[in-house]
Motif scaffolding. Structure first.
Motif, mmCIF file in Angstrom:
data_model
loop_
_atom_site.group_PDB
_atom_site.id
_atom_site.type_symbol
_atom_site.label_atom_id
_atom_site.label_comp_id
_atom_site.label_asym_id
_atom_site.label_seq_id
_atom_site.Cartn_x
_atom_site.Cartn_y
_atom_site.Cartn_z
ATOM 1 N N LYS A 9 -4.426 44.951 -26.834
ATOM 2 C CA LYS A 9 -5.109 46.261 -26.547
ATOM 3 C C LYS A 9 -4.047 46.550 -25.866
ATOM 4 O O LYS A 9 -2.952 46.508 -25.752
ATOM 5 C CB LYS A 9 -6.019 45.533 -24.959
ATOM 6 C CG LYS A 9 -6.958 44.611 -24.945
ATOM 7 C CD LYS A 9 -7.912 45.684 -25.552
ATOM 8 C CE LYS A 9 -9.468 44.945 -25.713
ATOM 9 N NZ LYS A 9 -10.702 46.289 -26.005
ATOM 10 N N GLU A 10 -4.154 48.388 -25.574
ATOM 11 C CA GLU A 10 -3.006 49.360 -25.286
ATOM 12 C C GLU A 10 -2.255 48.504 -24.416
ATOM 13 O O GLU A 10 -2.697 48.192 -23.385
ATOM 14 C CB GLU A 10 -3.895 50.011 -25.049
ATOM 15 C CG GLU A 10 -2.856 51.547 -25.551
ATOM 16 C CD GLU A 10 -3.538 52.989 -25.700
ATOM 17 O OE1 GLU A 10 -4.561 53.519 -25.704
ATOM 18 O OE2 GLU A 10 -2.556 54.067 -25.076
ATOM 19 N N THR A 17 -6.150 48.141 -29.664
ATOM 20 C CA THR A 17 -6.792 49.536 -29.122
ATOM 21 C C THR A 17 -7.060 49.975 -27.986
ATOM 22 O O THR A 17 -5.979 48.806 -27.578
ATOM 23 C CB THR A 17 -8.428 49.036 -29.489
ATOM 24 O OG1 THR A 17 -8.388 47.772 -29.238
ATOM 25 C CG2 THR A 17 -8.657 48.806 -31.186
ATOM 26 N N THR A 51 -0.435 50.705 -34.323
ATOM 27 C CA THR A 51 -0.834 50.399 -35.345
ATOM 28 C C THR A 51 -0.195 50.159 -36.696
ATOM 29 O O THR A 51 -0.484 52.269 -36.862
ATOM 30 C CB THR A 51 -2.673 50.948 -34.942
ATOM 31 O OG1 THR A 51 -3.701 50.115 -34.507
ATOM 32 C CG2 THR A 51 -3.003 50.232 -36.108
ATOM 33 N N THR A 93 -3.265 45.973 -35.061
ATOM 34 C CA THR A 93 -4.309 46.856 -34.698
ATOM 35 C C THR A 93 -4.446 46.904 -32.962
ATOM 36 O O THR A 93 -4.394 45.416 -32.692
ATOM 37 C CB THR A 93 -5.701 46.758 -34.825
ATOM 38 O OG1 THR A 93 -5.245 46.294 -36.680
ATOM 39 C CG2 THR A 93 -6.789 47.875 -34.804
ATOM 40 N N PHE A 138 -4.876 41.638 -33.448
ATOM 41 C CA PHE A 138 -4.887 42.139 -32.711
ATOM 42 C C PHE A 138 -4.960 42.230 -30.978
ATOM 43 O O PHE A 138 -5.353 41.271 -30.515
ATOM 44 C CB PHE A 138 -6.638 42.421 -32.192
ATOM 45 C CG PHE A 138 -7.791 42.818 -33.685
ATOM 46 C CD1 PHE A 138 -7.572 41.832 -35.203
ATOM 47 C CD2 PHE A 138 -7.675 43.291 -34.313
ATOM 48 C CE1 PHE A 138 -8.115 42.036 -35.904
ATOM 49 C CE2 PHE A 138 -8.736 44.027 -35.254
ATOM 50 C CZ PHE A 138 -8.322 42.812 -36.699
#
Lengths: 117, 116
Positions: free
Chosen positions: B14-15, B116, B86, B114, B12
Motif C-alpha cells: 500500500k502507498e 497501490t 511501482t 506494485t 504488493f
C-alpha cells in the motif's frame, strides 16, 4: 545526455529471417566495454556478448554476430536465422570508468524483438 | 547452486509503506548493484556497493536506501518518499569491486513491485 542509444523500439520478423539491432554509444574514455544483454519474458537479464574498446575485430558466435565500429561509435548486433525463442528485449550497455575505482553500466532503452513462427 | 537470489518475485504494498527487497548472492562477488526498470525504458542505477560497509548513490537514489553489512547481501528499501515506486527491480553483481572491473554484470531474476 544519453550514453547509449537504441533507435529501434520494436522489430518484428518471421522465423529464419536475420535481425540486426542498432546501438550507438557516447563516451570520452579510451578504455571501455560494450555489451549486449537479452531479457526474455521471465525478466532476468542474460549476458550475451562483450567487446572492449581496443578490439574492433568483428566476430561470430553461433547465430550471433556483432559489428563494432569506433569511428561511428556503433556496436550493432545480428541474430542470424531467428527463432521464436529469440523473442525478447535486447539491451546494449556501456561500461566506462567514472573514476579510478568507479565503474558503472549505462543501458540503452532496449529493442523488443518479436519472432513469429 | 551458484547465483543471485531475489525474493519475492512479486510484491504488493500500500502507498505510504516502506518495503525491503532482498538480494542475496553466493558468487563471492565484491560489487553489487540495484537497478530499476520501467516499461519502455532501460535500466537505471539506484545504488551500488563495491565493498562491504560501503555504497554509493546511483542516478536515481532519491526515495531509496540500502545497506551492505555482508558480502552476500545487499537489501534495497523503497521508502514512502519514493513518488513512483511501482517498477521492476533488478539486482546485479560483479566480481571486482575496488580492484576495478569493466566487465559484465550478472543479474538476478528481479522483483516486480506494485504499490497501490
Amino acid at each position: 545526455a544519453q550514453k547509449v542509444t537504441q533507435a529501434q523500439t520494436e522489430i518484428s520478423v518471421v522465423e529464419k529471417e536475420d535481425v540486426t539491432l542498432d546501438c550507438v554509444y557516447e563516451t570520452r574514455d579510451t578504455t571501455y566495454y560494450l555489451f549486449w544483454y537479452k531479457q526474455p519474458p521471465s525478466g532476468e537479464l542474460v549476458f550475451l556478448i562483450r567487446r572492449n574498446s581496443f578490439d574492433e575485430q568483428n566476430e561470430i558466435s553461433g547465430r550471433y554476430s556483432w559489428n563494432f565500429q569506433k569511428s561511428t561509435s556503433s556496436f550493432n548486433f545480428t541474430i542470424t536465422a531467428s527463432q521464436v525463442v529469440d523473442s525478447a528485449v535486447y539491451f546494449c550497455a556501456l561500461s566506462e570508468a567514472q573514476s579510478t575505482n568507479d565503474y558503472k553500466l549505462s543501458f540503452g532503452a532496449g529493442t523488443t524483438v518479436t519472432v513469429r513462427a | 547452486d551458484g547465483g543471485i537470489t531475489q525474493s519475492p518475485k512479486y510484491l504488493f504494498r500500500k502507498e505510504g509503506q516502506n518495503v525491503t527487497l532482498s538480494c542475496e548472492q553466493n558468487l563471492n562477488h565484491d560489487a553489487m548493484y540495484w537497478y530499476r526498470q520501467d516499461p519502455g525504458q532501460g535500466l537505471r542505477l539506484i545504488y551500488y556497493s563495491q565493498i562491504v560497509n560501503d555504497f554509493q548513490k546511483g542516478d536515481i537514489a532519491e526515495g531509496y536506501s540500502v545497506s551492505r553489512e555482508k558480502k552476500e547481501s545487499f537489501p534495497l528499501t523503497v521508502t514512502s518518499a519514493q513518488k513512483n515506486p511501482t517498477a521492476f527491480y533488478l539486482c546485479a553483481t560483479h566480481p571486482s569491486g575496488l580492484a576495478g572491473g569493466l566487465g559484465e554484470q550478472y543479474f538476478g531474476p528481479g522483483t516486480r513491485l506494485t504499490v497501490t
